[in-house]
Motif scaffolding. Structure first.
Motif, short mmCIF file in Angstrom:
data_model
loop_
_atom_site.label_atom_id
_atom_site.label_comp_id
_atom_site.label_asym_id
_atom_site.label_seq_id
_atom_site.Cartn_x
_atom_site.Cartn_y
_atom_site.Cartn_z
N GLY A 54 0.82 -1.22 0.00
CA GLY A 54 0.00 0.00 0.00
C GLY A 54 0.85 1.26 0.00
N GLN A 55 1.89 1.27 0.79
CA GLN A 55 2.81 2.41 0.85
C GLN A 55 3.53 2.58 -0.49
OE1 GLN A 55 3.09 4.65 3.26
NE2 GLN A 55 4.63 5.78 2.10
N LYS A 56 3.97 1.47 -1.09
CA LYS A 56 4.66 1.54 -2.38
C LYS A 56 3.73 2.09 -3.47
CE LYS A 56 7.92 -2.19 -1.45
NZ LYS A 56 8.30 -3.58 -1.77
N ILE A 57 2.46 1.73 -3.41
CA ILE A 57 1.49 2.27 -4.38
C ILE A 57 1.40 3.77 -4.21
CG2 ILE A 57 -0.95 2.35 -5.03
CD1 ILE A 57 -1.05 -0.67 -4.21
N SER A 58 1.17 4.23 -2.98
CA SER A 58 1.06 5.67 -2.72
C SER A 58 2.29 6.44 -3.16
CB SER A 58 0.81 5.92 -1.22
OG SER A 58 -0.44 5.43 -0.85
N GLU A 59 3.46 5.81 -3.04
CA GLU A 59 4.71 6.45 -3.44
C GLU A 59 4.90 6.48 -4.95
OE1 GLU A 59 7.62 4.14 -1.36
OE2 GLU A 59 7.17 5.09 0.57
N GLY A 60 4.02 5.83 -5.69
CA GLY A 60 4.12 5.85 -7.15
C GLY A 60 5.07 4.83 -7.73
N GLN A 61 5.31 3.73 -7.01
CA GLN A 61 6.25 2.73 -7.49
C GLN A 61 5.66 1.78 -8.54
OE1 GLN A 61 8.64 0.77 -4.53
NE2 GLN A 61 8.66 2.58 -3.22
N PHE A 62 4.36 1.88 -8.81
CA PHE A 62 3.71 1.01 -9.80
C PHE A 62 3.00 1.87 -10.84
CE2 PHE A 62 3.78 -1.33 -5.78
CZ PHE A 62 4.47 -2.47 -6.18
N SER A 63 3.12 1.46 -12.08
CA SER A 63 2.41 2.16 -13.16
C SER A 63 0.96 1.71 -13.26
CB SER A 63 3.10 1.87 -14.51
OG SER A 63 4.40 2.39 -14.51
N ILE A 64 0.74 0.42 -13.01
CA ILE A 64 -0.60 -0.13 -13.12
C ILE A 64 -0.95 -0.86 -11.83
CG2 ILE A 64 -2.13 -1.70 -14.39
CD1 ILE A 64 -0.35 -1.30 -16.84
N VAL A 65 -2.09 -0.52 -11.25
CA VAL A 65 -2.58 -1.21 -10.07
C VAL A 65 -3.89 -1.89 -10.43
CG1 VAL A 65 -3.43 -0.97 -7.71
CG2 VAL A 65 -1.45 0.36 -8.46
N PHE A 66 -3.90 -3.20 -10.27
CA PHE A 66 -5.10 -3.99 -10.49
C PHE A 66 -5.83 -4.12 -9.16
CE2 PHE A 66 -2.28 -5.28 -13.86
CZ PHE A 66 -3.12 -5.46 -14.95
N SER A 67 -7.12 -3.92 -9.18
CA SER A 67 -7.90 -3.97 -7.95
C SER A 67 -9.25 -4.62 -8.21
CB SER A 67 -8.12 -2.56 -7.41
OG SER A 67 -8.97 -2.57 -6.28
N SER A 68 -9.72 -5.33 -7.22
CA SER A 68 -11.11 -5.79 -7.27
C SER A 68 -11.97 -4.57 -6.94
CB SER A 68 -11.34 -6.89 -6.23
OG SER A 68 -11.21 -6.35 -4.93
N PRO A 69 -13.25 -4.60 -7.32
CA PRO A 69 -14.12 -3.49 -6.93
C PRO A 69 -14.21 -3.36 -5.40
CG PRO A 69 -15.22 -4.90 -8.53
CD PRO A 69 -13.95 -5.57 -8.15
N GLU A 70 -14.20 -4.49 -4.72
CA GLU A 70 -14.31 -4.47 -3.26
C GLU A 70 -13.13 -3.74 -2.63
OE1 GLU A 70 -16.81 -7.67 -4.94
OE2 GLU A 70 -14.69 -7.20 -5.21
N ALA A 71 -11.92 -4.02 -3.09
CA ALA A 71 -10.74 -3.37 -2.52
C ALA A 71 -10.73 -1.87 -2.83
CB ALA A 71 -9.46 -4.02 -3.05
N ALA A 72 -11.22 -1.51 -4.00
CA ALA A 72 -11.23 -0.09 -4.38
C ALA A 72 -12.22 0.73 -3.56
CB ALA A 72 -11.56 0.05 -5.87
N PHE A 73 -13.30 0.09 -3.11
CA PHE A 73 -14.34 0.84 -2.41
C PHE A 73 -14.40 0.63 -0.91
CE2 PHE A 73 -16.10 0.84 -6.75
CZ PHE A 73 -16.18 2.22 -6.91
N THR A 74 -13.76 -0.38 -0.41
CA THR A 74 -13.79 -0.63 1.02
C THR A 74 -12.82 0.32 1.72
OG1 THR A 74 -14.29 -2.95 0.61
CG2 THR A 74 -13.48 -2.39 2.80
N THR A 75 -13.32 0.97 2.74
CA THR A 75 -12.47 1.88 3.51
C THR A 75 -11.34 1.07 4.13
OG1 THR A 75 -14.38 3.25 4.01
CG2 THR A 75 -12.44 3.53 5.41
N GLY A 76 -10.15 1.57 4.00
CA GLY A 76 -9.01 0.88 4.59
C GLY A 76 -7.76 1.10 3.77
N MET A 77 -6.82 0.17 3.93
CA MET A 77 -5.49 0.31 3.36
C MET A 77 -5.51 0.50 1.85
SD MET A 77 -2.28 -2.34 3.65
CE MET A 77 -3.28 -3.75 3.24
#
Length: 161
Positions: free
Chosen positions: A95-118
């Protein structure tokens, strides 16, 4: 440019679709199985970067973890940094690496994208969020098939806009 990295040239409908996306138009793409829809979003960040001269990222909402993991493996072979986030993944370092911009593409389930949390926090903050140029809904037919009671988050995909 992009085509130098792979053994193909974009097909006419792929080019039309990519042009619409880089012009920041909402774009719905329906093409036959095997036409190469995924390869278009595989290269979207590089296309945006070539046009704008700055790093970019995209979010891909997908239906199945196995499909997302397979696509990440394909992207690794192309030296495109990507990662899968989902409900069962507990690695907070990702999660921290994503926020820091270390990935160009992030794949997510709809649940992970909308659930409050990390995962929601990592997708909506930091360098990654500032660089997002597109949100791709892969396998969009699942919205009508799996929306409603089975996977409620599919009914909320419009919120990503």
């Amino acid at each position: 440019m992009i085509e130098d990295k792979c053994d193909f040239r974009f097909k006419e409908k792929q080019e039309e679709s990519i042009k619409a996306i880089v012009q920041l138009n909402d774009t719905f793409i329906t093409l036959p199985t095997g036409y190469g829809k995924s390869i278009m979003f595989f290269y979207l960040t590089e296309i945006f970067e070539a046009l704008a001269g700055e790093n970019s990222s995209i979010v891909v909402i997908s239906t199945l973890q196995a499909l997302m993991l397979d696509q990440v493996q394909k992207l690794e072979k192309l030296s495109i940094k990507s990662v899968v986030v989902c409900e069962i993944r507990k690695d907070k370092g990702v999660g921290q690496k994503i926020s820091e911009g270390q990935f160009s593409i992030v794949f997510s389930s709809p649940e992970a994208a909308f659930t409050t949390g990390m995962w929601r926090k990592s997708l909506t903050s930091g360098v990654f969020h500032d660089r997002v140029k597109a949100v791709v809904i892969d396998e969009a037919h699942c919205i009508t098939e799996w929306g409603g009671e089975f996977r409620k988050e599919y009914d909320r995909l419009y919120e990503l806009r």
